[in-house]
Enzyme design. Sequence first.
Site, PDB file in Angstrom:
ATOM      1  N   CYS A  28       0.499   5.059   6.780  1.00 32.75           N
ATOM      2  CA  CYS A  28      -0.111   4.970   8.113  1.00 32.75           C
ATOM      3  C   CYS A  28       0.930   4.347   9.053  1.00 32.75           C
ATOM      4  O   CYS A  28       1.371   3.203   8.834  1.00 32.75           O
ATOM      5  CB  CYS A  28      -1.356   4.109   8.060  1.00 32.75           C
ATOM      6  SG  CYS A  28      -2.471   4.642   6.743  1.00 32.75           S
TER       7      CYS A  28
ATOM      8  N   ARG B 101     -17.283  -2.205  18.273  1.00 31.96           N
ATOM      9  CA  ARG B 101     -16.503  -3.433  18.069  1.00 31.96           C
ATOM     10  C   ARG B 101     -15.151  -3.377  18.765  1.00 31.96           C
ATOM     11  O   ARG B 101     -14.351  -2.472  18.519  1.00 31.96           O
ATOM     12  CB  ARG B 101     -16.306  -3.707  16.566  1.00 31.96           C
ATOM     13  CG  ARG B 101     -15.562  -5.022  16.322  1.00 31.96           C
ATOM     14  CD  ARG B 101     -15.504  -5.448  14.872  1.00 31.96           C
ATOM     15  NE  ARG B 101     -16.841  -5.468  14.320  1.00 31.96           N
ATOM     16  CZ  ARG B 101     -17.211  -4.786  13.259  1.00 31.96           C
ATOM     17  NH1 ARG B 101     -16.343  -4.061  12.602  1.00 31.96           N
ATOM     18  NH2 ARG B 101     -18.442  -4.845  12.820  1.00 31.96           N
TER      19      ARG B 101
ATOM     20  N   CYS C  86       0.839  -1.203   0.000  1.00 32.32           N
ATOM     21  CA  CYS C  86       0.000   0.000   0.000  1.00 32.32           C
ATOM     22  C   CYS C  86       0.875   1.255   0.000  1.00 32.32           C
ATOM     23  O   CYS C  86       1.816   1.370   0.785  1.00 32.32           O
ATOM     24  CB  CYS C  86      -0.912  -0.002   1.219  1.00 32.32           C
ATOM     25  SG  CYS C  86      -1.997   1.438   1.254  1.00 32.32           S
TER      26      CYS C  86
ATOM     27  N   CYS D  95       0.903   0.584  10.258  1.00 37.81           N
ATOM     28  CA  CYS D  95       0.424  -0.494   9.379  1.00 37.81           C
ATOM     29  C   CYS D  95       1.520  -1.378   8.796  1.00 37.81           C
ATOM     30  O   CYS D  95       2.491  -0.895   8.200  1.00 37.81           O
ATOM     31  CB  CYS D  95      -0.415   0.095   8.245  1.00 37.81           C
ATOM     32  SG  CYS D  95      -1.208  -1.201   7.279  1.00 37.81           S
TER      33      CYS D  95
HETATM   34  N1  SAM Z   1      -6.437   0.349   3.311  1.00 36.48           N
HETATM   35  C1  SAM Z   1      -7.718   0.509   3.845  1.00 36.48           C
HETATM   36  C2  SAM Z   1      -7.815   1.648   4.824  1.00 36.48           C
HETATM   37  O1  SAM Z   1      -6.833   2.017   5.419  1.00 36.48           O
HETATM   38  O2  SAM Z   1      -8.921   2.126   5.007  1.00 36.48           O
HETATM   39  C3  SAM Z   1      -8.275  -0.732   4.482  1.00 36.48           C
HETATM   40  C4  SAM Z   1      -7.403  -1.639   5.334  1.00 36.48           C
HETATM   41  S1  SAM Z   1      -6.709  -0.893   6.802  1.00 36.48           S
HETATM   42  C5  SAM Z   1      -5.593  -2.142   7.309  1.00 36.48           C
HETATM   43  C6  SAM Z   1      -8.072  -0.917   7.961  1.00 36.48           C
HETATM   44  C7  SAM Z   1      -7.858  -0.342   9.323  1.00 36.48           C
HETATM   45  O3  SAM Z   1      -7.157  -1.236  10.132  1.00 36.48           O
HETATM   46  C8  SAM Z   1      -7.076   0.943   9.438  1.00 36.48           C
HETATM   47  O4  SAM Z   1      -7.861   2.053   9.155  1.00 36.48           O
HETATM   48  C9  SAM Z   1      -6.649   0.927  10.897  1.00 36.48           C
HETATM   49  O5  SAM Z   1      -7.573   1.647  11.692  1.00 36.48           O
HETATM   50  C10 SAM Z   1      -6.657  -0.551  11.248  1.00 36.48           C
HETATM   51  N2  SAM Z   1      -5.294  -1.048  11.510  1.00 36.48           N
HETATM   52  C11 SAM Z   1      -4.334  -1.268  10.598  1.00 36.48           C
HETATM   53  N3  SAM Z   1      -3.198  -1.717  11.178  1.00 36.48           N
HETATM   54  C12 SAM Z   1      -3.432  -1.764  12.504  1.00 36.48           C
HETATM   55  C13 SAM Z   1      -2.629  -2.130  13.635  1.00 36.48           C
HETATM   56  N4  SAM Z   1      -1.365  -2.484  13.522  1.00 36.48           N
HETATM   57  N5  SAM Z   1      -3.211  -2.092  14.860  1.00 36.48           N
HETATM   58  C14 SAM Z   1      -4.505  -1.707  14.998  1.00 36.48           C
HETATM   59  N6  SAM Z   1      -5.305  -1.340  13.956  1.00 36.48           N
HETATM   60  C15 SAM Z   1      -4.771  -1.361  12.726  1.00 36.48           C
HETATM   61 FE1  SF4 Z   2      -2.684   1.272   3.438  1.00 34.83          FE
HETATM   62 FE2  SF4 Z   2      -2.439   0.154   5.824  1.00 34.83          FE
HETATM   63 FE3  SF4 Z   2      -2.959   2.739   5.629  1.00 34.83          FE
HETATM   64 FE4  SF4 Z   2      -4.858   0.945   4.942  1.00 34.83          FE
HETATM   65  S1  SF4 Z   2      -4.009   1.269   6.961  1.00 34.83           S
HETATM   66  S2  SF4 Z   2      -4.275   2.819   3.817  1.00 34.83           S
HETATM   67  S3  SF4 Z   2      -3.550  -0.691   4.106  1.00 34.83           S
HETATM   68  S4  SF4 Z   2      -1.083   1.726   4.908  1.00 34.83           S
END
Ligand code: SAM
Ligand code: SF4
Length: 329
Positions: free
Chosen positions: A63, A272, A59, A66
């Site tokens: 973030c 949730r 991606c 992530c």
């Molecule tokens: N890429 C899309 C987005 O960001 O909307 C969808 C997938 S993203 C992994 C979905 C959500 O997972 C993120 O918005 C974040 O809030 C949560 N998330 C991702 N990584 C995480 C982590 N290490 N610990 C807790 N929540 C996490």
């Molecule tokens: Fe991409 Fe992870 Fe951010 Fe979702 S949370 S937009 S998968 S970097």
Amino acid sequence: MSLGAAPVVRNDWTRLEIAGLFDLPFVELMFRAQTVHRARFDPTKVQKSQLLSIKTGGCPEDCGYCAQSVNFMTGVKADKLMPVAEVIAEATRARDGGASRFCMGAAWKNPKDRDLPALAAMVTGVRALGLETCMTLGMLSPAQTAVLAEAGLDYYNHNIDTSREFYADVVTTRTYDDRLDTVANVRGAGIGVCCGGIIGMGESREDRIGLIATLATMPEHPGSVPINGLVPIAGTPLGDAILSGAAPAIDGIEFARTVAVARITMPDAMVRLSAGREAMSDETQALCFLAGANSIFVGDRLLTTANPGVDRDTRLFEKLGLSPMEAFA
Ligand code: SAM
Ligand code: SF4
Ligand code: DTB
């Protein structure tokens, strides 16, 4: 079960009022949260939602929590979008395992228009199994939102993660308003909104207040509010800060307080208890259910990280006398 007087749903919560809820003595806060919860829901029923990563890694967004961002060395490799038939097979297994909602997540900044036919086929196929459908695919254009709405998508997950003030410390490749625009877009198309955040990223109490204030003052509250505990991923800036001890890990009581404040301010939402359960004790999870959480992710994986498996969750439900909520309840 008896449902009490319905609490008034308000969209004009102030930060001062929300701060006042966070400051309540814990027993008082729990009582208030349970009173609201019991007026709207059977407190012994918890929704089981299952996640599937339909497109993992690679991606372009940054973030800071992530595992799937190309910007950090986390060891997650980039895959292509899963074939529709494989997604339906996974959803069938999830349903047979007792899930009532199926959430499909993709590591995209936004989907490409060429992916929409396959995504729409996943929605219709999963819905035909009797499961509620949810997708989380990044930002959506109005035209893409319309295609998913037409396919019958029940919910779209798009988190704002934290307060507006802390957002730039979490992600720099998009703005808080970009996020809110997609949420508005989804709401406008008649798709249920699933929007929440992450606790334990090194944010302050004020940022948790700001997160809840943004959610609870939306024109309509999200139908689902995921409260994720940060899963610290080595190689990500926010995960490394926690793992090295540079930032403090969140305390379970403060986590449960956040759940309770979400429940009180958004009485009709499914709140949730999302990521982070793997590292949580049964006691902390029980506090979160007492605080009004009524949904969890089940199955031994979230997207890229571990989740308590079926055995641990079966024991937890038995110990607490909880039972699964039906789909479309
Ligand atoms: N890429 C899309 C987005 O960001 O909307 C969808 C997938 S993203 C992994 C979905 C959500 O997972 C993120 O918005 C974040 O809030 C949560 N998330 C991702 N990584 C995480 C982590 N290490 N610990 C807790 N929540 C996490
Ligand atoms: Fe991409 Fe992870 Fe951010 Fe979702 S949370 S937009 S998968 S970097
Ligand atoms: C949400 O709020 N939490 C889920 C779901 N929406 C997509 C994702 C949690 C991801 C946890 C980290 C991982 O497994 O990569």
